[in-house]
Structures are given as structure tokens and as C-alpha cells.
Design an enzyme around this catalytic site. Structure first.
Site, PDB file in Angstrom:
ATOM      1  CD1 TRP A  97      -1.499   2.322   2.154  1.00 24.37           C
ATOM      2  CD2 TRP A  97      -2.968   1.535   0.652  1.00 24.37           C
ATOM      3  NE1 TRP A  97      -2.498   3.271   2.015  1.00 24.37           N
ATOM      4  CE2 TRP A  97      -3.407   2.809   1.088  1.00 24.37           C
ATOM      5  CE3 TRP A  97      -3.725   0.847  -0.293  1.00 24.37           C
ATOM      6  CZ2 TRP A  97      -4.577   3.397   0.604  1.00 24.37           C
ATOM      7  CZ3 TRP A  97      -4.885   1.432  -0.769  1.00 24.37           C
ATOM      8  CH2 TRP A  97      -5.297   2.691  -0.328  1.00 24.37           C
ATOM      9  CG  LEU A  98       2.709   3.050  -2.893  1.00 25.23           C
ATOM     10  CD1 LEU A  98       3.060   3.609  -4.266  1.00 25.23           C
ATOM     11  CD2 LEU A  98       3.947   2.933  -2.021  1.00 25.23           C
ATOM     12  CG  ASP A 212       1.757   4.401 -19.376  1.00 27.72           C
ATOM     13  OD1 ASP A 212       1.581   5.446 -20.037  1.00 27.72           O
ATOM     14  OD2 ASP A 212       0.818   3.680 -18.996  1.00 27.72           O
TER      15      ASP A 212
END
Length: 315
Positions: A97-98, A212
Site C-alpha cells: 500500500w502507498l 508510461d
């Protein structure tokens, strides 16, 4: 798509965890995104889709592993792939998780400057660090297997000549798909020929690139650390990442200043930026159509006209 809570047995088998809560979160337009709340108060991030989307999630996991290996301790924060595979009818990817803040105001300038410098470090360090899926660090451009750019196939393999790789593995497949779809662009063959000529004397290092890097794939965490995610990795000219960061806006100038201070770009990069971003415009035209077709034609016309006016050489 089944409710993600039905994936609990798979998570228990893969990671030995049993989430106490699932919350839908904002994400891309391809997969469903979820926050997994665990009993100890920690969180994980998950993407789910139909089983046919597993190859997309597999290439994302591989790309994140490669970026993390190149980043080391001083590079950008990259979420860690923890598990991926099929859980019944669903394809699943679970990541660390960020806790993103994402602010792009002047107050976050120092953090974005650090992220730019960290990306430069990742590019430079990738020249000597072996990344996942590679059996060597050498002078070739590409990647061991094809992956995706958004939801569109990205052709890879290896080539020792950057200009040829960019023309044959990036621009040509996009232009060919548009033509097969009934929307060919004027002077496509001329553009491909000239692009190879324009890049003939440009010899970049084969850096690992995110591939990207628009503003939706980078952020500042609540702790003030720069992070990058959702890659389409390969070994290419580092300028492609800086080019795309400018294509749709959203990156503060501090980001580019930080990169430039750490590893300045060579002359000619402004024109190459427009050429490299043609790839992403073509990809959007293939994925979404609409106004992107006109943008692609205008970009191609502009590139051809500019080089004719400037004599075709690099400034």
C-alpha cells in the site's frame, strides 16, 4: 466480477492474510482497484479483473519488480508485488500500500525535485543493475518479452540500434493497427523512414525506463517520498520518460529541474520529445479514437515540416 471478498481463500493461501475490509478506490480505466484493510491496521492494494486480464497484471508485476531492482535504496518508491494469479474467475494482483498525497502545489516542490533526481538515479543505476526477467545487462534496447502500454500490446524483443527499435517496435505497430482499423494516417511511411534517419546519430544508453510516465502514474506519499507505479518497462532512451511526463501535463517544473540537475539531457532532446510522444498519441488513438486521431496527424505533419525547415539535422 465477483465481490472481492470472495477472494479471501486465495489471499489466505497466497499470503496468509484475511482482510477485515475491502474498499473500492480510484484507479485506472482497465482494472478494479481496492484497499484491503488487515486486522493489524495495515493495508494492501489489490487490482482485480476477469481471468483473461491475467497477462496484463503479470507484466505489471514484472515491471514493478524491475523498477524496484533498478531504484535500489535511493530511487523512487515503487510498490512491491506481493501476489498475483487466478482466484476462480478473477485475475488478481496484490501490492504493498502507498499512502499517496499527490500534491502538486508549490509547497510540494522540494519533494517533486527529489523525485526527478531519484528517477535520474534509477535510469543511471539501471545501466549496471540486472533487472528481473533479464539474463544480462548489455547494450541492447527492448525487453525479454512483449508487454502492454495501457491495454495495447507493446512489442519488445532486443535490438542494438535505438532508432531502429523505436521505429519498428514502437511507431510501426501503432500506425499499422490504425491502418488495419480503417483510419490510416497521411505520410505514415514517410514518417517511419524519416524517424529512423533523425535518430540515426543519436546513441543513448539502454536505460530501464518506466515507459508510461504520465502524471497519473507518479505521486508524492503522505510521508513526502516520490513514488512511481503502473509501468510499461523496457530498456530505451531515458528521454522517453521525461518526454511523456510533459505530454499531458501534471508534473511540476521542479520534477524536471531535479532530473536535469542530477543528469542533464543532451542536445536535441526537445525535438526527440515530440517524436517519442507520437508513440503515446498513437496508442491513445488506437485505444480511444476520437480527437487523438487528429492530434496524431497534426504531430506527424509538424515533425515532418520542422525537420524539412531545419534541414533534417539535429540542433
Amino acid at each position: 466480477m465477483p465481490h472481492p471478498a470472495t477472494l479471501t481463500p486465495w489471499l489466505a493461501e497466497q499470503l496468509g492474510i484475511e482482510p477485515v475490509g475491502w474498499t473500492a478506490v480510484g484507479g485506472g480505466c482497465i482494472h478494479s482497484a481496492w484497499r484491503l484493510d488487515l486486522s493489524d491496521g495495515s493495508r494492501l492494494f489489490a487490482k482485480t479483473n476477469g481471468a483473461s486480464s491475467l497477462p496484463l497484471l503479470e507484466t505489471e508485476a514484472e515491471g514493478l519488480q524491475a523498477l524496484a531492482a533498478a531504484a535500489g535504496e535511493e530511487g523512487p518508491l515503487v510498490p512491491r508485488p506481493l501476489a498475483w494469479g487466478l482466484a476462480g474467475p478473477s485475475a488478481v494482483l496484490v501490492l504493498s500500500w502507498l499512502d499517496l498525497d499527490g500534491g502538486r502545489s508549490a509547497a510540494h516542490g522540494p519533494q517533486w525535485c527529489c523525485l526527478g533526481a531519484a528517477l535520474a538515479g534509477l535510469h543511471r543505476h539501471s545501466l549496471t543493475r540486472l533487472c528481473v526477467a533479464e539474463d544480462r545487462v548489455g547494450t541492447a534496447f527492448g525487453w525479454p518479452r512483449d508487454n502492454v502500454i495501457g491495454a495495447f500490446p507493446q512489442r519488445n524483443g532486443w535490438d542494438g540500434i535505438w532508432g531502429r527499435f523505436f521505429v519498428e517496435r514502437r511507431l510501426a505497430p501503432q500506425l499499422e493497427h490504425l491502418a488495419r482499423s480503417g483510419t490510416p494516417l497521411r505520410q505514415a511511411e514517410t514518417l517511419l523512414e524519416r524517424a529512423g534517419q533523425w535518430l540515426h546519430n543519436h546513441h543513448p544508453d539502454p536505460c530501464l525506463v518506466h515507459g508510461d510516465l504520465w502524471s497519473g502514474n507518479a505521486a508524492i506519499t503522505a510521508a513526502g517520498q516520490g513514488a512511481i507505479f503502473d509501468p510499461a518497462v523496457y530498456r530505451g532512451d531515458r528521454e522517453v520518460d521525461l518526454a511523456m511526463a510533459r505530454l499531458f501535463g501534471g508534473f511540476p517544473e521542479a520534477f524536471f529541474a531535479g532530473y536535469e540537475a542530477a543528469w542533464p539531457l543532451p542536445s536535441g532532446h526537445r525535438f526527440r520529445s515530440d517524436l517519442y510522444n507520437l508513440y503515446h498519441l498513437l496508442n491513445h488513438a488506437n485505444l480511444f479514437g476520437g480527437s487523438y486521431l487528429g492530434q496524431c496527424q497534426a504531430r506527424m505533419d509538424n515533425l515532418l515540416n520542422r525537420r524539412a525547415q531545419e534541414g533534417g539535422g539535429w540542433s
